[in-house]
Write an enzyme that holds these catalytic residues in place. Structure first.
Site, mmCIF file in Angstrom:
data_model
loop_
_atom_site.group_PDB
_atom_site.id
_atom_site.type_symbol
_atom_site.label_atom_id
_atom_site.label_comp_id
_atom_site.label_asym_id
_atom_site.label_seq_id
_atom_site.Cartn_x
_atom_site.Cartn_y
_atom_site.Cartn_z
ATOM 1 N N ASN A 11 66.308 51.420 38.268
ATOM 2 C CA ASN A 11 66.756 52.815 38.173
ATOM 3 C C ASN A 11 65.508 53.653 37.933
ATOM 4 O O ASN A 11 64.952 53.655 36.840
ATOM 5 C CB ASN A 11 67.745 52.960 37.007
ATOM 6 C CG ASN A 11 68.119 54.415 36.747
ATOM 7 O OD1 ASN A 11 67.796 55.298 37.549
ATOM 8 N ND2 ASN A 11 68.795 54.668 35.634
ATOM 9 N N LYS A 13 65.168 56.809 37.830
ATOM 10 C CA LYS A 13 65.407 58.087 37.132
ATOM 11 C C LYS A 13 64.664 59.211 37.887
ATOM 12 O O LYS A 13 64.659 59.189 39.110
ATOM 13 C CB LYS A 13 65.003 57.955 35.662
ATOM 14 C CG LYS A 13 65.657 56.719 35.023
ATOM 15 C CD LYS A 13 65.530 56.623 33.548
ATOM 16 C CE LYS A 13 66.241 55.356 33.067
ATOM 17 N NZ LYS A 13 66.258 55.200 31.619
ATOM 18 N N HIS A 98 75.620 56.703 33.578
ATOM 19 C CA HIS A 98 74.423 56.336 32.806
ATOM 20 C C HIS A 98 74.396 57.149 31.507
ATOM 21 O O HIS A 98 74.823 58.303 31.483
ATOM 22 C CB HIS A 98 73.162 56.608 33.630
ATOM 23 C CG HIS A 98 71.944 56.021 33.004
ATOM 24 N ND1 HIS A 98 71.270 56.648 31.984
ATOM 25 C CD2 HIS A 98 71.309 54.844 33.224
ATOM 26 C CE1 HIS A 98 70.267 55.883 31.603
ATOM 27 N NE2 HIS A 98 70.256 54.782 32.338
ATOM 28 N N GLU A 100 72.145 58.697 30.078
ATOM 29 C CA GLU A 100 71.442 59.993 30.180
ATOM 30 C C GLU A 100 72.344 61.047 30.818
ATOM 31 O O GLU A 100 72.261 62.231 30.470
ATOM 32 C CB GLU A 100 70.128 59.809 30.964
ATOM 33 C CG GLU A 100 69.102 59.062 30.121
ATOM 34 C CD GLU A 100 68.142 58.169 30.898
ATOM 35 O OE1 GLU A 100 68.010 58.349 32.123
ATOM 36 O OE2 GLU A 100 67.535 57.287 30.261
ATOM 37 N N GLU A 170 74.313 48.997 28.741
ATOM 38 C CA GLU A 170 73.016 49.550 28.356
ATOM 39 C C GLU A 170 73.137 50.193 26.975
ATOM 40 O O GLU A 170 73.553 51.357 26.870
ATOM 41 C CB GLU A 170 72.572 50.609 29.368
ATOM 42 C CG GLU A 170 72.396 50.091 30.773
ATOM 43 C CD GLU A 170 71.400 50.927 31.573
ATOM 44 O OE1 GLU A 170 70.477 50.349 32.125
ATOM 45 O OE2 GLU A 170 71.541 52.169 31.597
ATOM 46 N N GLY A 176 64.435 52.818 27.051
ATOM 47 C CA GLY A 176 63.141 53.513 26.990
ATOM 48 C C GLY A 176 62.492 53.464 25.618
ATOM 49 O O GLY A 176 61.536 54.197 25.359
ATOM 50 N N SER A 216 65.007 48.395 28.086
ATOM 51 C CA SER A 216 63.683 47.839 27.777
ATOM 52 C C SER A 216 63.478 46.413 28.295
ATOM 53 O O SER A 216 62.847 45.596 27.633
ATOM 54 C CB SER A 216 63.401 47.913 26.269
ATOM 55 O OG SER A 216 63.348 49.270 25.848
HETATM 56 P P1 13P Z 1 64.373 51.242 30.373
HETATM 57 O O1 13P Z 1 64.251 49.951 31.140
HETATM 58 O O2 13P Z 1 63.235 52.172 30.606
HETATM 59 O O3 13P Z 1 64.654 50.997 28.927
HETATM 60 O O4 13P Z 1 65.661 52.000 30.961
HETATM 61 C C1 13P Z 1 66.843 51.308 31.116
HETATM 62 C C2 13P Z 1 67.773 52.137 31.902
HETATM 63 O O5 13P Z 1 68.183 53.206 31.447
HETATM 64 C C3 13P Z 1 68.187 51.659 33.231
HETATM 65 O O6 13P Z 1 69.262 52.397 33.718
#
Ligand code: 13P
Length: 254
Positions: A11, A13, A98, A100, A170, A176, A216
């Site tokens: 992903n 982003k 997601h 976010e 997640e 992150g 992560s």
């Molecule tokens: P990270 O791998 O940067 O922690 O992000 C995970 C994520 O949100 C994948 O959708």
């Protein structure tokens, strides 16, 4: 693991221009030659890079996913993108719900449900994301929260075909942050989700649907996570942005 086909999905982003996307997909497809062909590899670039990504991925084993979609097919929704638009471009999957999107863009379980329905109507495989926040985990609400999200997102949608449906657990506190869930923490939630899915949609569905972990993931922790019984792959953010890291995860995770 192993009884279900592993998915390793990146992903991206809000990262990478079209030019960056083109060189990334070229580089990734070149290194993928010779890697276990039984796994599925997906990349989810931003909307503006999808066309280039699909073009470069043609004839390779890389599938392309959108990061979001609107539940209507068309209309006065400035800034939004619909299922038919993603499908026409050649996307096979779309990430929905997601954290976010939930946190910054007001996405509720109800909207997630509408979006999953829209994806399925247009033959896009939803990658349905859910997960608890740090507060929720620390106050012992993890299972209640993920159950609410799971039931809310699926709602009355029937029938669901396990091969055309993907779930991604997640935990928000692991996204992150560098703070990965331990394999035990992740496995516990994955097993819980599978048990709930069995009650909701039957054993066959629950045993066949892929449940990915995200938060992560790095090359050095991918294999311990993906070797857990109920973890069928990963949804990777930061570490999917460099071909070398993503490829490292692909090699470890399958
Ligand atoms: P990270 O791998 O940067 O922690 O992000 C995970 C994520 O949100 C994948 O959708």
């Amino acid at each position: 693991m192993a009884i279900r086909k592993v998915i390793i999905a990146g992903n991206w982003k809000m990262h990478k221009t079209s030019a960056e996307t083109r060189s990334y997909i070229k580089e990734l497809s070149a290194v993928l030659d010779g890697v276990n062909p039984d796994s599925e590899i997906l990349a989810a670039p931003p909307f503006t890079s999808l066309a280039v990504a699909v073009e470069e991925a043609k004839g390779t084993r890389i599938g392309i996913a959108g990061q979001n979609l609107h539940w209507e097919d068309k209309g006065a929704f400035t800034g939004e993108i619909s299922g038919p638009m993603l499908r026409e471009l050649g996307c096979s999957h779309v990430i929905i719900g997601h954290s976010e999107r939930r946190q910054y863009f007001g996405e509720t379980d109800e909207k997630v449900n509408l979006k999953i329905a829209a994806a399925m109507n247009h033959s896009l495989i939803p990658i349905f994301c859910l997960g608890e926040s740090l507060d929720e985990r620390e106050s012992g609400k993890t299972f209640d929260v993920v159950k609410r999200q799971l039931l809310g997102g699926i709602g009355d949608l029937r029938p669901l075909e396990p091969k055309n449906f993907v779930i991604a657990y997640e935990p928000v506190w692991a996204i992150g942050t560098g703070r990965t869930a331990t394999p035990e923490q992740a496995q516990e939630v994955h097993a819980f989700l599978r048990k709930e899915l069995s009650l909701l949609l039957g054993k066959d569905f629950a045993n066949s649907v892929r449940i990915l972990y995200g938060g992560s993931i790095k090359p050095d922790n991918a294999s311990t996570l993906v070797s857990c019984e109920d973890i069928d792959g990963g949804l990777i953010g930061g570490a999917s942005l460099k071909v070398q890291d993503f490829f490292g995860i692909i090699k470890e995770g399958i």
